[in-house]
Write an enzyme that holds these catalytic residues in place. Structure first.
Site, mmCIF file in Angstrom:
data_model
loop_
_atom_site.group_PDB
_atom_site.id
_atom_site.type_symbol
_atom_site.label_atom_id
_atom_site.label_comp_id
_atom_site.label_asym_id
_atom_site.label_seq_id
_atom_site.Cartn_x
_atom_site.Cartn_y
_atom_site.Cartn_z
ATOM 1 N N GLY A 156 0.374 18.798 8.635
ATOM 2 C CA GLY A 156 -1.081 18.984 8.621
ATOM 3 C C GLY A 156 -1.714 18.838 9.987
ATOM 4 O O GLY A 156 -2.802 19.385 10.232
ATOM 5 N N ALA A 211 -7.724 51.833 29.406
ATOM 6 C CA ALA A 211 -7.858 50.507 30.007
ATOM 7 C C ALA A 211 -9.085 50.443 30.920
ATOM 8 O O ALA A 211 -9.688 49.383 31.093
ATOM 9 C CB ALA A 211 -6.594 50.153 30.768
HETATM 10 C C1 HXC Z 1 3.758 7.543 7.024
HETATM 11 C C2 HXC Z 1 4.984 7.692 8.933
HETATM 12 C C3 HXC Z 1 4.881 9.093 8.918
HETATM 13 C C4 HXC Z 1 4.148 9.687 7.867
HETATM 14 C C5 HXC Z 1 6.026 8.534 10.640
HETATM 15 N N1 HXC Z 1 5.704 7.390 10.024
HETATM 16 N N2 HXC Z 1 5.546 9.582 9.978
HETATM 17 N N3 HXC Z 1 4.417 6.936 8.002
HETATM 18 N N4 HXC Z 1 3.594 8.888 6.940
HETATM 19 N N5 HXC Z 1 3.997 11.000 7.797
HETATM 20 C C6 HXC Z 1 6.044 6.037 10.423
HETATM 21 C C7 HXC Z 1 7.521 5.726 10.281
HETATM 22 O O1 HXC Z 1 7.764 5.273 8.992
HETATM 23 C C8 HXC Z 1 7.716 4.632 11.320
HETATM 24 O O2 HXC Z 1 7.211 3.425 10.802
HETATM 25 C C9 HXC Z 1 6.767 5.046 12.415
HETATM 26 O O3 HXC Z 1 5.806 5.931 11.834
HETATM 27 C C10 HXC Z 1 7.454 5.785 13.540
HETATM 28 O O4 HXC Z 1 8.234 6.827 12.971
HETATM 29 P P1 HXC Z 1 9.751 7.072 13.389
HETATM 30 O O5 HXC Z 1 10.315 8.040 12.413
HETATM 31 O O6 HXC Z 1 10.464 5.786 13.592
HETATM 32 O O7 HXC Z 1 9.546 7.731 14.817
HETATM 33 P P2 HXC Z 1 10.315 8.923 15.473
HETATM 34 O O8 HXC Z 1 11.802 8.709 15.330
HETATM 35 O O9 HXC Z 1 9.751 9.067 16.829
HETATM 36 O O10 HXC Z 1 9.932 10.214 14.626
HETATM 37 C C11 HXC Z 1 8.600 10.676 14.596
HETATM 38 C C12 HXC Z 1 8.455 11.793 13.542
HETATM 39 C C13 HXC Z 1 9.051 11.291 12.202
HETATM 40 C C14 HXC Z 1 9.213 13.017 14.024
HETATM 41 C C15 HXC Z 1 6.980 12.120 13.447
HETATM 42 O O11 HXC Z 1 8.514 10.015 11.910
HETATM 43 C C16 HXC Z 1 8.763 12.210 11.072
HETATM 44 O O12 HXC Z 1 9.463 13.227 10.928
HETATM 45 N N6 HXC Z 1 7.812 11.847 10.242
HETATM 46 C C17 HXC Z 1 7.498 12.591 9.043
HETATM 47 C C18 HXC Z 1 6.866 13.900 9.389
HETATM 48 C C19 HXC Z 1 6.388 14.606 8.155
HETATM 49 O O13 HXC Z 1 7.217 15.207 7.438
HETATM 50 N N7 HXC Z 1 5.102 14.467 7.827
HETATM 51 C C20 HXC Z 1 4.513 15.005 6.644
HETATM 52 C C21 HXC Z 1 4.204 16.430 6.959
HETATM 53 S S1 HXC Z 1 3.524 17.244 5.588
HETATM 54 P P3 HXC Z 1 7.739 2.005 11.284
HETATM 55 O O14 HXC Z 1 7.066 1.040 10.390
HETATM 56 O O15 HXC Z 1 9.230 2.049 11.143
HETATM 57 O O16 HXC Z 1 7.332 1.879 12.717
HETATM 58 C C22 HXC Z 1 1.940 17.399 5.980
HETATM 59 C C23 HXC Z 1 1.217 18.180 4.954
HETATM 60 C C24 HXC Z 1 -0.212 18.401 5.343
HETATM 61 O O17 HXC Z 1 1.474 16.937 6.948
HETATM 62 C C25 HXC Z 1 -0.545 19.839 5.180
HETATM 63 C C26 HXC Z 1 -2.033 20.059 5.299
HETATM 64 C C27 HXC Z 1 -2.302 21.517 5.518
#
Ligand code: HXC
Length: 510
Positions: free
Chosen positions: A170, A405
């Protein structure tokens, strides 16, 4: 009373720590600044007023009721950049990965609403993992609220997005609806779905950088308008950009003190265009010589480099520059260059920024790749954008202006206010060789005849004078006086007003 003040300070201290020392250290170890450090660099010192520092999410699923962090993953507020008000939200990756919850979204929409009322720009700093997974549809609803406001504000206040870490799901669509997106090299990436999903769905194996790094988005997809080496450079460049932009669509361009004489001549321009019409030269030299203090903020520098777009100033007032770059593909107009130019022209027009167009264009690029890629529709975007523009349009033809152009590049016919040509200009349907091969096809076997016909065509058409005789060119000017001519034209056009028929909106070929 003292106790209460101390308690407030303690709560503020807790909020400022975001996700805690460990996560801040991890952020720094990745070469990234924290959300608040970024705001400190972006804003004038001490000008930032934070809002909603104590907001917490209201989720209860998956143990979230026990995991509350004040601020909820985004720092929001307003402040000034060189004394001018801007609103900002900065995603805090140390708090739930900067992910968007219902309350996080409400903090952003509050800023968007305030900015729209105050008619001041919004800057979003992104470093986030998309929708807060624990919140589900509440987060999706939050995104929708942000998106809608992006669109309502489009064309009213400038909206700028800076991608400074992950930006996925999103989080990508709000930036995509803002005016400009900038990225930080090596630490930021943007995609709708990440490498893991890509692998599952398409079997492709890519890294995050290959899928959506700064290089991809500044050179291939054109999603990003520029990229910088690190957070500090990016934020300082955004400050520089903001100095060019109006606060809103009725304020007019900012005016800064200028110590550069608008009448300054540049004798070297008299020899900028080579004698051989097929030899390239660097159009940036002309831009830098026209602009106050040679200051040019280029937009999409690495994409479709056959066209140059960016901001400069004349007499301290912002102008948009659109120019062919003969150094790249001879400055030809292709689909990518047309789209790049069109989007820039529309931004300038929406915010009353006069446009100076520098023309050296051999035409539209022929070929199946272009035609299959929609050259007609993309070329029409640029034509449409210029034709609908009501801002002052000053055009200088330095050399070639061939075929369609010629019309497209802010010609008199589609609304050019002041159209000048250098004596080196060649304004014609096409180059001499191509023209002679068509209209004197019967002479093709006779090189002497062809040479004579080519010379005849060149003498008649390869100059600015046929167009000047018709008044399509207002004046043939000395290259060295270009800055003075442009400055005077813009001063004359300062109060330009155009009446147009009422419509709900146009139907630009998308
Ligand atoms: C809740 C989240 C989160 C999320 C990350 N965190 N993404 N918490 N919701 N979407 C939290 C992790 O649990 C972790 O918590 C901290 O943030 C850091 O994340 P890491 O994974 O440890 O960091 P990193 O290895 O740098 O990876 C970053 C990342 C990965 C690539 C962003 O976290 C990731 O893939 N997150 C999910 C992305 C995703 O699929 N999002 C949803 C998309 S769907 P702690 O407590 O351990 O520090 C979407 C739909 C909306 O957005 C559509 C609207 C049009």
């Amino acid at each position: 009373m003292k106790d209460m003040l101390a308690r407030l300070e303690a709560r503020r201290g807790e909020a400022r720590l975001g996700g805690g020392e460990k996560r801040i250290a991890a952020q720094h170890a990745r070469g990234k600044l924290t959300a608040r450090e970024r705001i400190e660099l972006l804003m004038d010192h001490g000008s930032f007023e934070e809002l909603d520092m104590f907001v917490q999410h209201r989720a209860t699923d998956f143990g979230m009721e026990a995991a509350k962090i004040p601020g909820d993953g985004v720092v929001t507020g307003w402040g000034t950049i060189n004394g001018r008000t801007v609103f900002v939200f900065s995603k805090d990756f140390t708090v739930f990965g900067g992910s968007l919850s219902e309350t996080h979204a409400q903090k952003i929409t509050k800023i968007q609403d305030m900015a729209l009322k105050a008619r001041a720009p919004v800057i979003g700093l992104f470093d986030a993992g998309g929708a807060r997974i624990q919140e589900g549809v509440a987060a999706l609803g939050g995104y929708g609220e942000v998106f809608k406001r992006n669109v309502i504000a489009s064309g009213v206040i400038p909206q700028i997005s800076v991608i400074m870490g992950p930006c996925a799901g999103g989080d990508v669509y709000s930036p995509a609806m803002t005016d400009f997106i900038f990225m930080v090299r090596d630490t930021s990436y943007m995609f709708v779905t990440g490498p893991d999903v890509v692998k599952t769905v398409t079997n492709e194996i890519v890294t995050a950088e290959e899928l959506g790094g700064a290089k991809v988005h500044t050179t291939k997809s054109s999603i990003a308008d520029g990229a910088y080496d690190n957070d500090v450079e990016a934020l300082l460049q955004i400050r520089r950009l903001m100095d060019f932009l109006p606060a809103n669509n009725t304020d007019g361009v900012p005016e800064w003190p200028s110590f550069d004489d608008p009448g300054r001549v540049a004798m070297s321009l008299d020899t900028l265009v080579p004698d051989n019409p097929n030899k390239p030269y660097d159009m940036k030299e002309l831009i830098l010589k026209i602009a106050d203090e040679g200051d040019f903020f280029e937009i999409q520098e690495a994409y479709a480099r056959n066209i140059l777009t960016g901001f400069a100033r004349i007499e301290g007032r912002t102008i948009g520059i659109v120019a062919q770059q003969p150094m790249v593909l001879a400055g030809v107009l292709d689909a990518d260059a047309s789209r790049k130019g069109a989007r820039f022209v529309r931004f300038c027009d929406a915010f009353s920024i006069p446009i100076v167009t520098l023309v050296d264009v051999p035409g539209f690029l022929p070929g199946t790749a272009q035609e299959y890629g929609g050259l007609i529709k993309h070329g029409a975007k640029l034509l449409f954008a210029y034709s609908q523009a009501t801002v002052p349009l000053v055009t200088i033809i330095t050399r070639k202006a061939f075929g369609g152009a010629y019309d497209v590049m802010a010609s008199k016919h589609i609304g050019g206010d002041v159209n000048y040509a250098w004596p080196t200009a060649q304004i014609a349907v096409m180059g001499a060789k191509g023209a002679v091969e068509i209209i004197f096809r019967q002479d093709l076997g006779d090189p002497d005849k062809i040479a004579a016909r080519t010379k005849e065509y060149e003498d008649r058409f390869m100059s600015p004078f046929v167009a000047a005789e018709r008044g399509y060119i207002d004046e043939v000017i000395m290259p060295h006086s270009t800055r003075r001519r442009v400055a005077r034209a813009l001063a004359m056009l300062r109060e330009k007003a155009v009446e147009q028929p009422w419509k709900k909106h146009d139907n630009i070929p998308l």
